[in-house]
Enzyme design. Structure first.
Site, short mmCIF file in Angstrom:
data_model
loop_
_atom_site.label_atom_id
_atom_site.label_comp_id
_atom_site.label_asym_id
_atom_site.label_seq_id
_atom_site.Cartn_x
_atom_site.Cartn_y
_atom_site.Cartn_z
N TYR A 205 -2.06 -9.62 44.75
CA TYR A 205 -1.33 -8.76 43.84
C TYR A 205 -1.85 -8.94 42.41
O TYR A 205 -2.20 -7.96 41.73
CB TYR A 205 0.16 -9.10 43.90
CG TYR A 205 1.04 -8.21 43.07
CD1 TYR A 205 1.29 -6.90 43.45
CD2 TYR A 205 1.65 -8.68 41.90
CE1 TYR A 205 2.10 -6.08 42.70
CE2 TYR A 205 2.46 -7.86 41.14
CZ TYR A 205 2.69 -6.56 41.54
OH TYR A 205 3.49 -5.75 40.79
N LYS B 92 -3.74 -6.22 39.97
CA LYS B 92 -3.07 -5.76 38.75
C LYS B 92 -3.90 -6.11 37.50
O LYS B 92 -3.92 -5.36 36.53
CB LYS B 92 -1.66 -6.35 38.65
CG LYS B 92 -0.66 -5.72 39.62
CD LYS B 92 -0.39 -4.26 39.28
CE LYS B 92 0.78 -3.68 40.06
NZ LYS B 92 1.00 -2.25 39.77
#
Ligand SMILES: [Zn+2]
Length: 670
Positions: free
Chosen positions: A567, A571
């Site tokens: 993640y 990001k």
């Protein structure tokens, strides 16, 4: 045309609310039929009595007040006006518009009531209790075609008076008064005003309403007998049309240019219904679109004629602006100020029709009128030739102060809270959480919003909102994104705001146990899809009004956590993408900023169970866990949506390449 009159219901209304209740009832029956009444075209009245504070009764006209629509009118929409005063006004030789409006207010029996309709004097002069007036498509279409007046005279015989066109208001009242001097009203069922509409009247509501329906039905039957009826239903839903990408850019460029002519952001729509395509395929489509409206009161919404667009649509825009300015120069008096020269509708040859407006609400009005106008034009042509009013007469109505006053009093443009009016935004992951809150915030601010989500369920809330276009779309699938953009541009014309929000939070895994599928899925949704979407949207944003991109990243970028490599890495990469985009797109005026939200727990991701488990893991109560930030404040989706709104609108117009946390303050970030 079927009568919607229901004897039982009418009896109940009469018993409960008296004659005024019945007046409301049959006005709404007329108002709900768009073939009779379209966006404020038409008015009705009732004659009765009122008693003043001294106990004196006087004859009273209850007539539609301006600002009310027959479809939704209530008793309060019928201001009480002194009959005696109105009849005396009708005996004057002349009365200016401004003076008439002021006299109509003086004639009110309740000073707080809405201003009576401009046709109030005419309603007072007709000596029957109920008076109904509509701009019926069938009768006006007949009247707008070659030999129409003769056909109508033959159709109705002695029971209907047929009057040539004059300006509405005092002049029309005088004309009707003259024409009916000494007439036997009991033998008369209606009055046709050529190029305008139909009046019916009777001592009771049902007879007057049914006379309207019967006279209109006669006109419809005649059109059918003459073989001019159209096979297409006007209520056909707006098609979800796909335009080739090359046309997508052309449409966005046209919208930008049209907005520049108008002087503000606008929404634009391509209609490819069977009716629109059939019209656009005609050899005489360009000529016909410029040949005048169904009724002159439409001109405030649509202008008196439409534009014609060919292969290069921008040329059609310029041509229209030139023609419009010339038309104004030809008929304007010194006190007239030329309104903007943006067309409100036009035909795109071989493709369909286009409409333009300052807001989605107005666009809906234009679309409805254009649908009825195309139908009428084609019918008129089949009847022998469409013959609308002359441009001189249309100018008089378009620039009539009483007509323009109607537009100025419309609420949409005046509301300062709707600063994104005319702008178009696209939000991914709009079905829940931050995406949903953002879509709602932008809609509230007046933007048209294309709400994309992978799941159909979350999109249901946008159904029935004209300013929202909810599309089920997996943003990792290029074809689905392309199709969504095609539909979006057909529906609203282009794109000004892109909010890349859809994301995926894979299960927590340390590097050692991280499996490829989770890594790949995170990169696909959190990085590759936003990149492809931004790439596909850039040509549209380049044609946008003060365009802005807002990328939703995460607190994990400045302050990553263990177990979230897939993640956090994705990001962080999307944040870097956003920074590069800011550098590359700045020269086109496109701002690109990034938000780093944290601990937003009112999203689908965080069920009560998960929240309780996570709180327990930290040895905290749920409440304490939710507010474990510097400000000790709970961060909601709405807080993030507000930040999106600020970055997407013009308030932070000089900010690009920025990263803004929305996290209540994080001591690791600060
Ligand atoms: Zn009228």
């Amino acid at each position: 045309m079927d009568s919607l009159w229901d004897d039982k219901q009418a009896a109940r209304v009469l018993e409960r609310e008296g004659q005024l209740g019945l007046r409301v009832y049959s006005s709404r029956l007329l108002g709900q039929n768009p073939d009779l009444v379209l966006h404020g075209g038409g008015n009705t009245s009732l004659k009765g009595e009122t008693r003043n504070v001294f106990g004196e009764t006087s004859e009273t006209l209850f007539v539609k007040g301006s600002g009310w629509d027959l479809k939704t009118i209530e008793a309060a929409g019928f201001p009480a006006v002194s009959m005696d005063y109105l009849v005396r006004l009708g005996t004057l030789e002349s009365l200016s518009d401004a003076q008439m409006m002021s006299e109509l207010r003086l004639a009110l029996l309740d000073p707080k009531a809405p201003t009576p309709s401009v046709e109030a004097i005419l309603h007072a002069l007709i000596p029957l209790r109920f008076v109904d007036h509509t701009h019926t498509d069938a009768v006006v279409t007949l009247s707008n075609s070659v030999g129409g007046a003769e056909r109508l005279a033959q159709l109705y015989g002695d029971e209907v008076l047929i009057l040539p066109y004059v300006m509405p208001g005092f002049v029309l009242a005088k004309q009707v008064a003259e024409a009916t001097r000494g007439v036997d009203w009991s033998s008369l069922r209606g009055i046709v005003l050529l190029h305008h509409g139909l009046f019916t009247f009777a001592e009771d509501a049902k007879t007057s309403y049914n006379a309207m329906i019967e006279l209109v039905t006669k006109a419809e039957d005649l059109i059918r007998e003459l073989g001019a009826e159209l096979p297409v239903e006007p209520s056909e839903p707006m098609p979800v049309s796909n335009v080739p990408s090359i046309e997508r850019e052309q449409l966005a460029r046209l919208r930008k240019a049209a907005g520049e002519v108008f002087g503000a952001p606008i929404v634009q729509r391509l209609n490819t219904s069977a009716l629109a395509r059939g019209f656009a395929a005609r050899a005489d489509a360009a000529e016909l679109i410029a040949s005048g409206p169904l009724t002159p009161d439409h001109t405030i919404h649509t202008k008196p004629f439409g534009a014609a667009f060919a292969e290069t649509p921008l040329e059609g825009l310029e041509e229209f602006a030139g023609d419009y300015r010339q038309y104004v120069a030809q008929y304007a008096q010194p006190h007239h100020r030329c309104l903007d020269a943006m067309p409100r509708f036009g035909v795109w040859l071989q493709r369909g029709t286009l409409s333009f407006a300052a807001s989605v609400k107005r666009l809906g009005v234009v679309d409805d009128i254009v649908t009825h106008t195309l139908q009428a034009m084609l019918t008129g042509e089949a009847l022998g030739g469409w013959r609308a009013l002359s441009r001189a007469e249309l100018f008089e109505v378009e620039y009539w102060e009483l007509e323009q006053a109607k537009l100025n009093s419309a609420p949409a443009s005046a509301d300062p809270a709707r600063e994104l009016e005319g702008k178009v935004a696209l939000v991914t992951g709009a079905g829940s959480g931050i995406g949903r809150a953002t879509a709602e915030r932008l809609l509230t601010a007046g933007a048209a919003v294309i709400a994309l989500d992978k799941e159909q369920d979350g999109l249901a809330q946008f159904q029935g909102q004209p300013a929202a276009l909810a599309l089920c779309c997996d943003i990792t699938q290029t074809q689905e994104v392309e199709a969504a953009l095609d539909t979006a541009v057909a529906r609203f014309g282009g794109l000004d705001i892109l909010v890349s929000n859809a994301g995926l939070f894979p299960p927590s895994q340390t590097l050692e146990s991280l499996d490829d599928a989770n890594w790949d899925a995170s990169l696909a949704v959190n990085l590759s899809a936003p990149m492809r979407l931004l790439r596909a949207c850039t040509p549209l944003l380049r044609q946008g009004f003060d365009p802005a991109v807002v990328m939703i990243a995460s607190k994990n970028v400045p302050a990553p956590g263990p177990g979230a490599a897939a993640y956090s890495a994705a990001k962080a990469a999307v944040t870097q993408l956003s920074r590069v985009a800011a550098l590359e797109l700045g020269e086109h005026g496109i701002r690109v900023n990034t938000l780093h939200p944290d601990a937003v727990y009112d999203t689908a991701l965080w069920s009560d169970d998960i929240l309780a488990t996570r709180a327990a893991a930290y040895g905290l109560s749920v409440e304490a866990y939710k507010t474990k930030n510097v400000l000790r404040a709970e961060v909601s989706s709405a807080d993030v949506a507000e930040a999106v709104f600020l970055l997407a609108g013009s308030r932070l117009a000089k900010t690009t390449g920025a990263q803004l946390p929305v996290d209540g303050g994080n001591d690791r970030v600060i």
